[in-house]
Design a protein around this motif. Sequence first.
Motif, PDB file in Angstrom:
ATOM      1  N   VAL A   1       2.761   0.034  -1.701  1.00  0.00           N
ATOM      2  CA  VAL A   1       1.860  -0.807  -0.903  1.00  0.00           C
ATOM      3  C   VAL A   1       0.782   0.039  -0.239  1.00  0.00           C
ATOM      4  N   ALA A   2       1.165   1.200   0.292  1.00  0.00           N
ATOM      5  CA  ALA A   2       0.184   2.058   0.951  1.00  0.00           C
ATOM      6  C   ALA A   2      -0.871   2.554  -0.036  1.00  0.00           C
ATOM      7  N   GLY A   3      -0.440   3.008  -1.204  1.00  0.00           N
ATOM      8  CA  GLY A   3      -1.398   3.467  -2.206  1.00  0.00           C
ATOM      9  C   GLY A   3      -2.303   2.359  -2.694  1.00  0.00           C
TER      10      GLY A   3
ATOM     11  N   THR B   1      -2.110 -19.659   4.159  1.00  0.00           N
ATOM     12  CA  THR B   1      -3.038 -18.605   3.786  1.00  0.00           C
ATOM     13  C   THR B   1      -3.204 -17.598   4.914  1.00  0.00           C
ATOM     14  N   HIS B   2      -3.353 -18.092   6.157  1.00  0.00           N
ATOM     15  CA  HIS B   2      -3.505 -17.190   7.298  1.00  0.00           C
ATOM     16  C   HIS B   2      -2.222 -16.383   7.530  1.00  0.00           C
TER      17      HIS B   2
ATOM     18  N   GLY C   1       0.574  -9.808   5.247  1.00  0.00           N
ATOM     19  CA  GLY C   1       0.232  -8.727   4.336  1.00  0.00           C
ATOM     20  C   GLY C   1      -0.353  -7.533   5.074  1.00  0.00           C
ATOM     21  N   LEU C   2      -1.195  -7.802   6.087  1.00  0.00           N
ATOM     22  CA  LEU C   2      -1.774  -6.713   6.871  1.00  0.00           C
ATOM     23  C   LEU C   2      -0.686  -5.948   7.618  1.00  0.00           C
TER      24      LEU C   2
ATOM     25  N   ILE D   1       2.471  -5.640   6.717  1.00  0.00           N
ATOM     26  CA  ILE D   1       3.220  -4.870   5.727  1.00  0.00           C
ATOM     27  C   ILE D   1       2.470  -3.600   5.352  1.00  0.00           C
ATOM     28  N   VAL D   2       1.141  -3.711   5.223  1.00  0.00           N
ATOM     29  CA  VAL D   2       0.328  -2.545   4.878  1.00  0.00           C
ATOM     30  C   VAL D   2       0.415  -1.493   5.976  1.00  0.00           C
ATOM     31  N   VAL D   3       0.298  -1.909   7.239  1.00  0.00           N
ATOM     32  CA  VAL D   3       0.356  -0.963   8.354  1.00  0.00           C
ATOM     33  C   VAL D   3       1.715  -0.255   8.395  1.00  0.00           C
ATOM     34  N   VAL D   4       2.796  -1.014   8.241  1.00  0.00           N
ATOM     35  CA  VAL D   4       4.140  -0.411   8.249  1.00  0.00           C
ATOM     36  C   VAL D   4       4.301   0.551   7.076  1.00  0.00           C
ATOM     37  N   SER D   5       3.789   0.172   5.906  1.00  0.00           N
ATOM     38  CA  SER D   5       3.921   1.021   4.723  1.00  0.00           C
ATOM     39  C   SER D   5       3.140   2.325   4.883  1.00  0.00           C
ATOM     40  N   LEU D   6       1.939   2.236   5.444  1.00  0.00           N
ATOM     41  CA  LEU D   6       1.160   3.449   5.678  1.00  0.00           C
ATOM     42  C   LEU D   6       1.879   4.397   6.637  1.00  0.00           C
ATOM     43  N   TRP D   7       2.447   3.823   7.698  1.00  0.00           N
ATOM     44  CA  TRP D   7       3.169   4.649   8.662  1.00  0.00           C
ATOM     45  C   TRP D   7       4.434   5.239   8.048  1.00  0.00           C
ATOM     46  N   ARG D   8       5.166   4.439   7.285  1.00  0.00           N
ATOM     47  CA  ARG D   8       6.441   4.881   6.720  1.00  0.00           C
ATOM     48  C   ARG D   8       6.262   5.969   5.661  1.00  0.00           C
ATOM     49  N   SER D   9       5.133   5.915   4.942  1.00  0.00           N
ATOM     50  CA  SER D   9       4.897   6.887   3.880  1.00  0.00           C
ATOM     51  C   SER D   9       4.123   8.108   4.359  1.00  0.00           C
TER      52      SER D   9
END
Length: 548
Positions: free
Chosen positions: A92-94, A300-301, A307-308, A310-318
């Motif tokens: 997700v981060a990539g 949709t919202h 999704g945003l 999940i992206v933040v958590v994935s960036l931090w986790r990786s």
Amino acid sequence: MTHGTLAGGLRPSGGQAPPSPPLSRRRVAAWAFPVAFAVLGVIALRQVGIGLGALIEGGDAMAALLARSWTPTLSTRGTTFVHVLDTLSMTVAGTALAVAAAAVLAVLAARNTTPGPAARAFALSVIVGCRAIPDIVFAIFFVAALGIGPLPGVLALGLHSIGMVGKLFTEAVEAADDGIAEAVAATGAGPIRRLLAGVLPQAVPSMVAVTLYRIDINFRTSVLLGAVGAGGIGMDLRTAFGFTDYREALGISCVVVAVVIAVEAVSLGLRGLLIGGGRPSRLPPVRGTRVPWTGGRAITHLAAWGGLLIVVVSLWRSGATPGAIPAAVGGSLSALTEFFPPDFGPVLSILGPGLAEICAIAMAATFLGVLGGLALGLLAARTVAPHPAVRALARAALAFLRSVPDLLLVLLFVAAFGIAEGPVAGTCALALFTVSFVGKLVADAAEEIRPGPREAVVSSGATRVQTLLVAVLGQLTPRLTANALYALDVNLRSFFVLGIVGAGEIGFALSQHMRALEYGVVTAIVLPVFAIVLVVELASAWLRGALR
């Protein structure tokens, strides 16, 4: 009926046959590409040596291998679950980094939004460059620069994904209806407003579908990245194959399949909301100028904000934090000196024959994959499938084929055909991947075609086959051409995966020199492949322009 009489018994005024349509660039491209594609495909199949007898013999060996692998096992389920989360975070981060960069590059590269030729050339160069370099090469580079860990995997996935995501984002922006942007401009809006209100909203459904599809691809790619120190579930699968524990390898592969199918389900749901796939709910009365909250808008919202998060958590986790990215860039720049200048000496004698073998395998696999993907993709499209059950089965088949790791496919076919038949095994493995790739894109494109031409053809009394050929395939021709050429350059870049198990001479040489840390030789092998991919990209761009 005399010569010159029209079909149906009517004669044009003056007794003359109707004039033929003028020979335009579009007509030449529409006829020349499929003919050339078929001829080259048949030649490549003969060059690789694929025949019906070999396929039948290989099937028996493949069945025996699957029998030895049954039943699947998971020795440490807790560790497998954690590694799945690690791989998902890296994926997700990539993908998020790639989407952010690709969105900007697509606006610069698209003909209808680019600020100028220089900006377009720069954006296309970045997109092609990222796509031409294999993701495993990016991973090797970042591991050499940053050390072992998830961050090299995130950067490798992100940079390589820019190639595919940027290309498809650019096509989505170029496919936007110019009339809507002109209508927005007529209100006095500036260039930014025209882009945000007139172009991007039309491209969003395709962009979301491409993003979710790229997550599928990146999750499978992590299997390979685990071999060079990126960790995650790929390391587990590599270890299982290293100990020839095929039951454990099959169990891990089943986990990968389940994750990809789950992502596919999310993708279908979001695409249905964005392109109107479901029945809209009854709108509540509008009060003033406020947009009413409907069920679809609320979902949709929620999906967007979820999704945003999940992206933040994935960036931090990786480990891809704002502070780590600049440091990674600095370390990567200093490591470039190890890859340049290229050293052609050790591979000069095998470079020519090896590149010819790569081209033959890629062309044969693309030819077989496009034929199978077109048929399966049309059956998976809501607008073409003869029955919802057929569509569901076709979608399930595409999801399953797409979820199997490339390395696992290659190993399976090499075990079936034998190492001496490596090119045949590699071609079959890439063909199956191409079926899933092309089929997915054909199904999505067929569901987004304009209904007007099809309704006009149906109202004229055309049969189902005539409607398919004229109204559906006629509109799909430009995108199918682009997808076929993109599948070709994807298969050209898959030579490293084949080389790991001896299914291609150049790929095997690349893997050997990587292990020996001879990065100058790695660059010498990658550069010619980059040149071939660039030629394919230029041909794709010309054909897209000719078929517009």
